[in-house]
Design an enzyme around this catalytic site. Structure first.
Site, PDB file in Angstrom:
ATOM      1  N   TYR A 135      46.200 -11.693 -43.566  1.00  0.00           N
ATOM      2  CA  TYR A 135      44.778 -11.814 -43.247  1.00  0.00           C
ATOM      3  C   TYR A 135      43.944 -12.345 -44.404  1.00  0.00           C
ATOM      4  O   TYR A 135      42.720 -12.390 -44.321  1.00  0.00           O
ATOM      5  CB  TYR A 135      44.248 -10.471 -42.732  1.00  0.00           C
ATOM      6  CG  TYR A 135      44.923 -10.079 -41.444  1.00  0.00           C
ATOM      7  CD1 TYR A 135      44.527 -10.641 -40.237  1.00  0.00           C
ATOM      8  CD2 TYR A 135      45.989  -9.189 -41.434  1.00  0.00           C
ATOM      9  CE1 TYR A 135      45.158 -10.316 -39.047  1.00  0.00           C
ATOM     10  CE2 TYR A 135      46.629  -8.851 -40.253  1.00  0.00           C
ATOM     11  CZ  TYR A 135      46.208  -9.413 -39.068  1.00  0.00           C
ATOM     12  OH  TYR A 135      46.838  -9.096 -37.893  1.00  0.00           O
ATOM     13  N   PHE A 152      55.623  -4.980 -41.773  1.00  0.00           N
ATOM     14  CA  PHE A 152      55.802  -4.768 -40.342  1.00  0.00           C
ATOM     15  C   PHE A 152      57.251  -4.411 -40.057  1.00  0.00           C
ATOM     16  O   PHE A 152      58.162  -5.088 -40.538  1.00  0.00           O
ATOM     17  CB  PHE A 152      55.468  -6.038 -39.544  1.00  0.00           C
ATOM     18  CG  PHE A 152      54.009  -6.347 -39.440  1.00  0.00           C
ATOM     19  CD1 PHE A 152      53.249  -5.826 -38.415  1.00  0.00           C
ATOM     20  CD2 PHE A 152      53.406  -7.167 -40.372  1.00  0.00           C
ATOM     21  CE1 PHE A 152      51.900  -6.117 -38.312  1.00  0.00           C
ATOM     22  CE2 PHE A 152      52.062  -7.474 -40.281  1.00  0.00           C
ATOM     23  CZ  PHE A 152      51.299  -6.951 -39.244  1.00  0.00           C
TER      24      PHE A 152
END
Length: 164
Positions: A135, A152
């Site tokens: 991001y 993740f």
């Protein structure tokens, strides 16, 4: 050429706008095109996390023969955490529904677009994603701070109509 590219970006933004609400955690570039930025090639330092890019670590082997290609529709389970403190910011497991998206077309963060294409059907892996492939400088307030490295845990459940 620039006019054609602008039309394509506008058409893609309009097309994907309907997906923003349901998948906002994973696809902020659909909702906020200004979050897109030029990306540098992947660089890794031995023994450390990614400096730029994504590092894929397999935790359970897949079939070893079916790999996603650009434009494939995938179904995946995932849990996303901040590398800095391990706090969870989102997980498809919590909703009980796999996340579905088209790979390689910018519907997800660049770390997913590049990392998931290295996985085979049925594989479970950990993706360590540098902030520039996540991001970026802005983060995704209030849950993802600026310049955050992400981790993740992902599982590739389906490629198009082929299930693991």
């Amino acid at each position: 050429r620039d006019k054609m590219a602008s039309r394509s970006v506008f058409a893609l933004t309009v097309l994907l706008a309907g997906v923003c609400v349901s998948n906002a955690w994973m696809v902020p570039t659909q909702c906020f095109p200004s979050l897109r930025q030029a990306r540098a090639p992947i660089q890794r330092i031995r023994g450390g996390g990614p400096t730029m890019g994504v590092e894929v670590t397999t935790t359970k082997a897949g079939d070893g023969k079916s790999y996603p290609q650009k434009g494939d529709i995938l179904a995946m389970h995932y849990k996303g955490t901040l590398a800095s403190d391990g706090s969870k910011f989102d997980a498809s497991y919590d909703r009980g529904t796999p996340f579905k998206f088209t790979i390689g077309v910018g519907q997800v963060i660049k770390g997913w677009d590049e990392g998931v294409m290295k996985m085979s059907l049925g594989e479970k892996a950990t993706l360590k994603i540098s902030s520039d492939y996540g991001y970026g400088d802005r983060g995704f307030p209030p849950v993802i701070p600026p310049k955050s490295e992400l981790v993740f845990e992902v599982e590739l459940l389906q490629i198009n109509n082929q299930k693991a």
